[in-house]
Motif scaffolding. Sequence first.
Motif, mmCIF file in Angstrom:
data_model
loop_
_atom_site.group_PDB
_atom_site.id
_atom_site.type_symbol
_atom_site.label_atom_id
_atom_site.label_comp_id
_atom_site.label_asym_id
_atom_site.label_seq_id
_atom_site.Cartn_x
_atom_site.Cartn_y
_atom_site.Cartn_z
ATOM 1 N N ARG A 66 0.810 -1.217 0.000
ATOM 2 C CA ARG A 66 0.000 0.000 0.000
ATOM 3 C C ARG A 66 0.845 1.269 0.000
ATOM 4 N NH1 ARG A 66 -5.279 -0.317 3.942
ATOM 5 N NH2 ARG A 66 -6.544 -1.703 2.647
ATOM 6 N N ARG A 67 2.073 1.178 0.493
ATOM 7 C CA ARG A 67 2.907 2.365 0.638
ATOM 8 C C ARG A 67 4.097 2.308 -0.309
ATOM 9 N NH1 ARG A 67 1.497 5.425 4.852
ATOM 10 N NH2 ARG A 67 0.148 4.524 6.461
ATOM 11 N N PRO A 68 4.436 3.439 -0.932
ATOM 12 C CA PRO A 68 5.616 3.450 -1.804
ATOM 13 C C PRO A 68 6.881 3.212 -1.003
ATOM 14 C CG PRO A 68 4.808 5.687 -1.421
ATOM 15 C CD PRO A 68 3.787 4.757 -0.821
ATOM 16 N N GLY A 69 7.872 2.615 -1.649
ATOM 17 C CA GLY A 69 9.115 2.335 -0.966
ATOM 18 C C GLY A 69 10.131 1.777 -1.934
ATOM 19 N N PRO A 70 11.260 1.292 -1.442
ATOM 20 C CA PRO A 70 12.272 0.709 -2.320
ATOM 21 C C PRO A 70 11.736 -0.561 -2.982
ATOM 22 C CG PRO A 70 12.800 0.270 -0.018
ATOM 23 C CD PRO A 70 11.652 1.238 -0.014
ATOM 24 N N GLY A 71 12.309 -0.902 -4.103
ATOM 25 C CA GLY A 71 11.905 -2.115 -4.786
ATOM 26 C C GLY A 71 10.977 -1.890 -5.951
ATOM 27 N N SER A 72 10.901 -0.634 -6.441
ATOM 28 C CA SER A 72 9.998 -0.346 -7.552
ATOM 29 C C SER A 72 10.368 -1.147 -8.797
ATOM 30 C CB SER A 72 10.025 1.149 -7.877
ATOM 31 O OG SER A 72 9.470 1.903 -6.824
ATOM 32 N N MET A 73 11.672 -1.337 -9.035
ATOM 33 C CA MET A 73 12.092 -2.071 -10.235
ATOM 34 C C MET A 73 11.571 -3.505 -10.202
ATOM 35 S SD MET A 73 15.967 -0.667 -10.919
ATOM 36 C CE MET A 73 16.059 -1.630 -12.431
ATOM 37 N N ARG A 74 11.549 -4.093 -9.013
ATOM 38 C CA ARG A 74 11.032 -5.457 -8.881
ATOM 39 C C ARG A 74 9.545 -5.488 -9.185
ATOM 40 N NH1 ARG A 74 11.440 -8.324 -3.075
ATOM 41 N NH2 ARG A 74 10.559 -6.277 -2.596
ATOM 42 N N VAL A 75 8.797 -4.469 -8.716
ATOM 43 C CA VAL A 75 7.366 -4.389 -9.005
ATOM 44 C C VAL A 75 7.138 -4.163 -10.494
ATOM 45 C CG1 VAL A 75 5.218 -3.145 -8.547
ATOM 46 C CG2 VAL A 75 6.845 -3.556 -6.682
ATOM 47 N N TRP A 76 7.906 -3.262 -11.102
ATOM 48 C CA TRP A 76 7.762 -3.009 -12.537
ATOM 49 C C TRP A 76 7.965 -4.300 -13.338
ATOM 50 C CZ3 TRP A 76 11.445 1.776 -12.184
ATOM 51 C CH2 TRP A 76 10.703 2.885 -11.761
ATOM 52 N N SER A 77 8.967 -5.064 -12.960
ATOM 53 C CA SER A 77 9.230 -6.325 -13.660
ATOM 54 C C SER A 77 8.062 -7.286 -13.511
ATOM 55 C CB SER A 77 10.511 -6.959 -13.107
ATOM 56 O OG SER A 77 10.754 -8.213 -13.699
ATOM 57 N N GLY A 78 7.490 -7.355 -12.294
ATOM 58 C CA GLY A 78 6.340 -8.226 -12.075
ATOM 59 C C GLY A 78 5.128 -7.793 -12.874
ATOM 60 N N LEU A 79 4.909 -6.496 -12.969
ATOM 61 C CA LEU A 79 3.779 -5.992 -13.749
ATOM 62 C C LEU A 79 3.959 -6.280 -15.236
ATOM 63 C CD1 LEU A 79 3.177 -2.535 -11.998
ATOM 64 C CD2 LEU A 79 1.833 -4.629 -11.743
ATOM 65 N N GLN A 80 5.170 -6.132 -15.721
ATOM 66 C CA GLN A 80 5.425 -6.420 -17.124
ATOM 67 C C GLN A 80 5.214 -7.901 -17.432
ATOM 68 O OE1 GLN A 80 9.385 -4.885 -17.360
ATOM 69 N NE2 GLN A 80 8.735 -2.744 -17.521
ATOM 70 N N SER A 81 5.683 -8.759 -16.537
ATOM 71 C CA SER A 81 5.497 -10.205 -16.735
ATOM 72 C C SER A 81 4.018 -10.564 -16.735
ATOM 73 C CB SER A 81 6.227 -10.985 -15.642
ATOM 74 O OG SER A 81 7.618 -10.778 -15.713
ATOM 75 N N TRP A 82 3.286 -10.008 -15.783
ATOM 76 C CA TRP A 82 1.832 -10.265 -15.703
ATOM 77 C C TRP A 82 1.134 -9.821 -16.978
ATOM 78 C CZ3 TRP A 82 -1.699 -5.952 -14.132
ATOM 79 C CH2 TRP A 82 -3.039 -6.350 -14.081
ATOM 80 N N THR A 83 1.418 -8.631 -17.439
ATOM 81 C CA THR A 83 0.763 -8.095 -18.637
ATOM 82 C C THR A 83 1.060 -8.945 -19.861
ATOM 83 O OG1 THR A 83 0.952 -5.859 -17.725
ATOM 84 C CG2 THR A 83 0.516 -6.040 -20.080
#
Length: 376
Positions: free
Chosen positions: A52-69
């Motif tokens: 729910r809160r922004p923090g470190p690790g955005s690149m990991r989230v971006w990668s997960g979103l790209q894989s999901w899409t």
Amino acid sequence: MKIGVLASVGEMVDWFFSDMIASWAGAGHEVSVAAGTGTDDGTGWVIEGLTRRPGPGSMRVWSGLQSWTQEEQLDVVLTNTATASALARTARLPVPVVYFCHGLHWNEGRSASDRLWQLVERVLLWNTAGVITMNSDDYSWFGQRFCADRILRLPTGVGLRPAAYPRVPPPDVDEAIEGNVLRLAWIGEFSHRKRPHLAIDIVEALRRDGVDATLTMTGQGSVLLSTRELIRRRGLEDHVDATGPGDSAEILAESHALIHTSAWEGLPRVMLEALAVGRPTYAFDVKGVRDIPQAALFPEGEAGLLARRLAKDWKSGSLLEPLKFDPHTLDFSHSAEAVLTFLEETISRRRRGDAIGTRSPAGARSRGATVPFRAS
């Protein structure tokens, strides 16, 4: 159409989108859900690092979103909640991203922190294919900064199932109001923004005015325990019950009125639930709240004024007069159909190669209300 629904946590999808998703699937569309935590049915993608809160690790989230899409071969992503929406719109996804805004994070937007939020939202619009919003204030803010045909307003929010909130008469009272107990409900998250302490102030003011009032408070959140302690310190244990989680339809049916004390809202679902059940709401005139029809509104934070009007309406009997409102206006199917059409139009624009625009032409208006409120 293959629709991706993204939230920061799975429970947000369960709370707000399960009916819509079932409707879209029933119409032959494929829906994939992703969040930082699992959904109730266990079918959604879990995006590692998304919270729910922004923090470190955005690149990991971006990668997960790209894989999901890519793996789900999505045509469009519908994203809600602040952190998930910001990350989805900065992840360079190969499909259009539509931002379902439950509520911009400010009331009047004048403080330094409010201006920071506004700056962030303005920057993110450059990577937004469409915006879905629910209240008139947010609609106006987006309308001044985004293309008119890229904004959809849902005046009933995600809607609800009217059958789950049957209209029932209020609890019985004697012919003479004096001497009866006024039963009030407060329903929501126990958080600083929802300000449950003001509900306790209202009960105290009512009792000083000679009204025998009780209050049932239901929900959960970070200030639940401190709210219970406040009730104890005020000596109101016999009159105010902070029960924790509960069934809102049942609590509304057992009450004469709802009080709502939030500092701002996207569109308060509980006030729509009260309309469906047939209960009046007394609240403060803040963003989101002022869009609910037939609510009695009072200057921001003025618990004493609200209590005095509530006492007057109770003593006169006007509080018990039936609301003239058609609950079927709130049916989720209206919003589900409007969102589906909006997503289809968004995909068509992307396939045509239309550029994303971040400012409406002079004098332009966005799509406006899709489902008008109706009196019964």
